[in-house]
Scaffold this active site. Sequence first.
Site, PDB file in Angstrom:
ATOM      1  N   GLY A  11       0.844  -1.194   0.000  1.00  0.00           N
ATOM      2  CA  GLY A  11       0.000   0.000   0.000  1.00  0.00           C
ATOM      3  C   GLY A  11       0.878   1.242   0.000  1.00  0.00           C
ATOM      4  O   GLY A  11       2.114   1.132   0.043  1.00  0.00           O
ATOM      5  N   ASP A  12       0.242   2.408  -0.103  1.00  0.00           N
ATOM      6  CA  ASP A  12       0.966   3.691  -0.129  1.00  0.00           C
ATOM      7  C   ASP A  12       1.942   3.787  -1.292  1.00  0.00           C
ATOM      8  O   ASP A  12       2.974   4.438  -1.195  1.00  0.00           O
ATOM      9  CB  ASP A  12       1.735   3.938   1.187  1.00  0.00           C
ATOM     10  CG  ASP A  12       0.856   3.735   2.395  1.00  0.00           C
ATOM     11  OD1 ASP A  12      -0.283   4.219   2.367  1.00  0.00           O
ATOM     12  OD2 ASP A  12       1.305   3.084   3.350  1.00  0.00           O
ATOM     13  N   ASN A  37     -10.171   2.513   6.303  1.00  0.00           N
ATOM     14  CA  ASN A  37      -8.969   2.161   7.065  1.00  0.00           C
ATOM     15  C   ASN A  37      -7.670   2.563   6.385  1.00  0.00           C
ATOM     16  O   ASN A  37      -6.609   2.491   6.972  1.00  0.00           O
ATOM     17  CB  ASN A  37      -8.933   0.656   7.355  1.00  0.00           C
ATOM     18  CG  ASN A  37      -9.120  -0.193   6.114  1.00  0.00           C
ATOM     19  OD1 ASN A  37      -9.788   0.223   5.182  1.00  0.00           O
ATOM     20  ND2 ASN A  37      -8.549  -1.363   6.107  1.00  0.00           N
ATOM     21  N   ALA A  38      -7.735   2.902   5.127  1.00  0.00           N
ATOM     22  CA  ALA A  38      -6.520   3.346   4.452  1.00  0.00           C
ATOM     23  C   ALA A  38      -6.856   4.632   3.722  1.00  0.00           C
ATOM     24  O   ALA A  38      -8.005   5.084   3.754  1.00  0.00           O
ATOM     25  CB  ALA A  38      -6.029   2.286   3.479  1.00  0.00           C
ATOM     26  N   HIS A  40      -5.870   7.413   0.294  1.00  0.00           N
ATOM     27  CA  HIS A  40      -5.093   7.898  -0.836  1.00  0.00           C
ATOM     28  C   HIS A  40      -4.803   9.354  -0.584  1.00  0.00           C
ATOM     29  O   HIS A  40      -5.677  10.074  -0.110  1.00  0.00           O
ATOM     30  CB  HIS A  40      -5.979   7.964  -2.074  1.00  0.00           C
ATOM     31  CG  HIS A  40      -6.212   6.684  -2.738  1.00  0.00           C
ATOM     32  ND1 HIS A  40      -5.308   5.680  -2.786  1.00  0.00           N
ATOM     33  CD2 HIS A  40      -7.272   6.280  -3.464  1.00  0.00           C
ATOM     34  CE1 HIS A  40      -5.814   4.704  -3.511  1.00  0.00           C
ATOM     35  NE2 HIS A  40      -7.005   5.037  -3.912  1.00  0.00           N
ATOM     36  N   THR A 237      -4.850  -7.135   5.327  1.00  0.00           N
ATOM     37  CA  THR A 237      -6.127  -6.484   5.547  1.00  0.00           C
ATOM     38  C   THR A 237      -7.222  -7.551   5.408  1.00  0.00           C
ATOM     39  O   THR A 237      -6.933  -8.696   5.046  1.00  0.00           O
ATOM     40  CB  THR A 237      -6.316  -5.290   4.581  1.00  0.00           C
ATOM     41  OG1 THR A 237      -7.386  -4.483   5.065  1.00  0.00           O
ATOM     42  CG2 THR A 237      -6.597  -5.731   3.153  1.00  0.00           C
ATOM     43  N   THR A 302      -3.758   7.395   9.580  1.00  0.00           N
ATOM     44  CA  THR A 302      -3.403   7.328  11.000  1.00  0.00           C
ATOM     45  C   THR A 302      -2.303   8.309  11.402  1.00  0.00           C
ATOM     46  O   THR A 302      -2.123   8.578  12.579  1.00  0.00           O
ATOM     47  CB  THR A 302      -2.876   5.921  11.342  1.00  0.00           C
ATOM     48  OG1 THR A 302      -1.773   5.653  10.465  1.00  0.00           O
ATOM     49  CG2 THR A 302      -3.938   4.862  11.141  1.00  0.00           C
ATOM     50  N   ASP A 334      11.502  10.192  -7.639  1.00  0.00           N
ATOM     51  CA  ASP A 334      12.241  11.437  -7.367  1.00  0.00           C
ATOM     52  C   ASP A 334      12.873  11.449  -5.979  1.00  0.00           C
ATOM     53  O   ASP A 334      13.914  12.044  -5.770  1.00  0.00           O
ATOM     54  CB  ASP A 334      11.297  12.644  -7.522  1.00  0.00           C
ATOM     55  CG  ASP A 334      10.001  12.465  -6.748  1.00  0.00           C
ATOM     56  OD1 ASP A 334       9.284  11.474  -7.035  1.00  0.00           O
ATOM     57  OD2 ASP A 334       9.696  13.276  -5.862  1.00  0.00           O
TER      58      ASP A 334
HETATM   59  P1  GDP Z   1      -1.841   5.274  -2.074  1.00  0.00           P
HETATM   60  O1  GDP Z   1      -2.505   4.775  -0.851  1.00  0.00           O
HETATM   61  O2  GDP Z   1      -1.228   4.180  -2.877  1.00  0.00           O
HETATM   62  O3  GDP Z   1      -2.670   6.199  -2.870  1.00  0.00           O
HETATM   63  O4  GDP Z   1      -0.598   6.095  -1.594  1.00  0.00           O
HETATM   64  P2  GDP Z   1      -0.498   7.420  -0.735  1.00  0.00           P
HETATM   65  O5  GDP Z   1      -1.678   8.251  -0.786  1.00  0.00           O
HETATM   66  O6  GDP Z   1       0.032   7.065   0.603  1.00  0.00           O
HETATM   67  O7  GDP Z   1       0.613   8.124  -1.585  1.00  0.00           O
HETATM   68  C1  GDP Z   1       1.877   8.206  -1.179  1.00  0.00           C
HETATM   69  C2  GDP Z   1       2.340   9.636  -1.048  1.00  0.00           C
HETATM   70  O8  GDP Z   1       3.227   9.859  -2.105  1.00  0.00           O
HETATM   71  C3  GDP Z   1       1.314  10.732  -1.135  1.00  0.00           C
HETATM   72  O9  GDP Z   1       1.675  11.757  -0.230  1.00  0.00           O
HETATM   73  C4  GDP Z   1       1.423  11.220  -2.584  1.00  0.00           C
HETATM   74  O10 GDP Z   1       1.082  12.578  -2.731  1.00  0.00           O
HETATM   75  C5  GDP Z   1       2.860  11.019  -2.830  1.00  0.00           C
HETATM   76  N1  GDP Z   1       3.255  10.709  -4.180  1.00  0.00           N
HETATM   77  C6  GDP Z   1       2.603   9.986  -5.148  1.00  0.00           C
HETATM   78  N2  GDP Z   1       3.380   9.861  -6.233  1.00  0.00           N
HETATM   79  C7  GDP Z   1       4.547  10.510  -5.953  1.00  0.00           C
HETATM   80  C8  GDP Z   1       5.766  10.709  -6.663  1.00  0.00           C
HETATM   81  O11 GDP Z   1       5.959  10.254  -7.784  1.00  0.00           O
HETATM   82  N3  GDP Z   1       6.737  11.414  -6.023  1.00  0.00           N
HETATM   83  C9  GDP Z   1       6.595  11.916  -4.769  1.00  0.00           C
HETATM   84  N4  GDP Z   1       7.608  12.581  -4.217  1.00  0.00           N
HETATM   85  N5  GDP Z   1       5.472  11.737  -4.068  1.00  0.00           N
HETATM   86  C10 GDP Z   1       4.469  11.046  -4.656  1.00  0.00           C
END
Ligand code: GDP
Length: 430
Positions: A11-12, A37-38, A40, A237, A302, A334
């Site tokens: 995830g994330d 629970n999770a 984006h 999960t 969280t 990046d």
């Molecule tokens: P999800 O649950 O898979 O949608 O993941 P998250 O919402 O936790 O996303 C991870 C974090 O990485 C978020 O704060 C996004 O804004 C950020 N994010 C997504 N893609 C990129 C990227 O290519 N570079 C950077 N630096 N941050 C990113």
Amino acid sequence: MVKAVVGANWGDEGKGKITDMLAQDADVVVRFQGGANAGHTIKNDYGKFALHTLPSGVFSQNTVNVIGSGVALDVTKFFNEVKDITSKGVPMPKIMISDRCQIVMPYHVLFDQYEEERLGKAAFGSTKSGIAPFYSDKFAKIGFQVNELFDDELIKSKLEKALIQKNCLLEHLYHKPLLSVDELFDTLVKYREMLEPYVGDTASFIEQALKDGKTVLMEGQLGTLKDTDHGIYPMVTSSNTIASYSAVSAGIPPYEIKQIITVVKAYSSAVGGGAFVSEIFGDEADELRNRGGDGGEFGATTGRPRRVGWFDCVASKYGCRIQGTTDVAFTVLDVLGYLDEIPVCTAYEVDGKETTEFPVTRLLEKAKPVLKTLPGWKCDIRGIRNYEDLPENCKKYIEFAEQQIGYPITMVSNGPAREDIIYRKSSLKK
Ligand code: GDP
């Protein structure tokens, strides 16, 4: 045409951003599993949002946002989220909730808390959103489908039955206050009033949308390694996070899913417990955690610090395979620009043997990472739009990851914004 956006890891991975990007061209976006629970994280012209249950199509006015039957719907949290985005200037989105979707009962949240308390040190690290008790009840066939809320007699009799068991546990196992049928009845009636304008037969709606040539986007939450069946059980999960489950939840044939975009993160991060072979600790981990994602690797729901580690080729290859990947979106690349050298986990050593196959949890617990070090690129790659313009070592990192996982990386994300995306032709066959 149906596309799915799902995660290969824990995830994330940045699914929110990729989904938000693709949702702009989708007629229907479907949330198919999990609950609040999770989350984006989405950054777009309206601002930065943490979505928990709302599908990512809520920012485009032409998109219908569907809550599929497989979702754990927390009614209060759902409407708070709607209120939150509309108060920040987003027009009221089009929403449709499956009449077969089940709702998270207030006692699911309580039982989640009580059970984690009871387990103490052995707790799962649940977000205490009621998800595990919710899915337990769904499969024990004492859950509440949204359509059932429209029948007073049915609600009452179901509550009476369910509370016999619930109150027994509350009294004897948890030593907590008991539940009352009348109070819960009133809550369910309130939920019914809130839900009424949005409830429908989403499976028929999606079937018609497909007949009309519309684009439907399935939006996954978490990743393969948290899937109840294929993940690191029991630290998973309580629902299936894989693309194939989206067909179940949307009520469409599995062969309708034509494109499966699996989001793979350029390094690893995880929340909660469980085996994490390429995990790193100490200063090295703090640095990656603080630089990670967009403002650090801390849970969207969280705020918990995420565990971090190097890119895990073994887990990512497996994660992509189980999803049925047609395209990989390689994200958050990046962030790695500060490193002189970048370790990558290319294999596991289990009981003295090297393997590139992701093992079952029992063996995973014993796995040690086999690392290879690649040279870093030592610069900021945000703002680059063409693959050719990336530094040589950065392209090598991407190509190495692609070779290892064996699925085509067709998108590279180099920043949190919608436009931070590089499309790429892969030499790998789909
Ligand atoms: P999800 O649950 O898979 O949608 O993941 P998250 O919402 O936790 O996303 C991870 C974090 O990485 C978020 O704060 C996004 O804004 C950020 N994010 C997504 N893609 C990129 C990227 O290519 N570079 C950077 N630096 N941050 C990113």
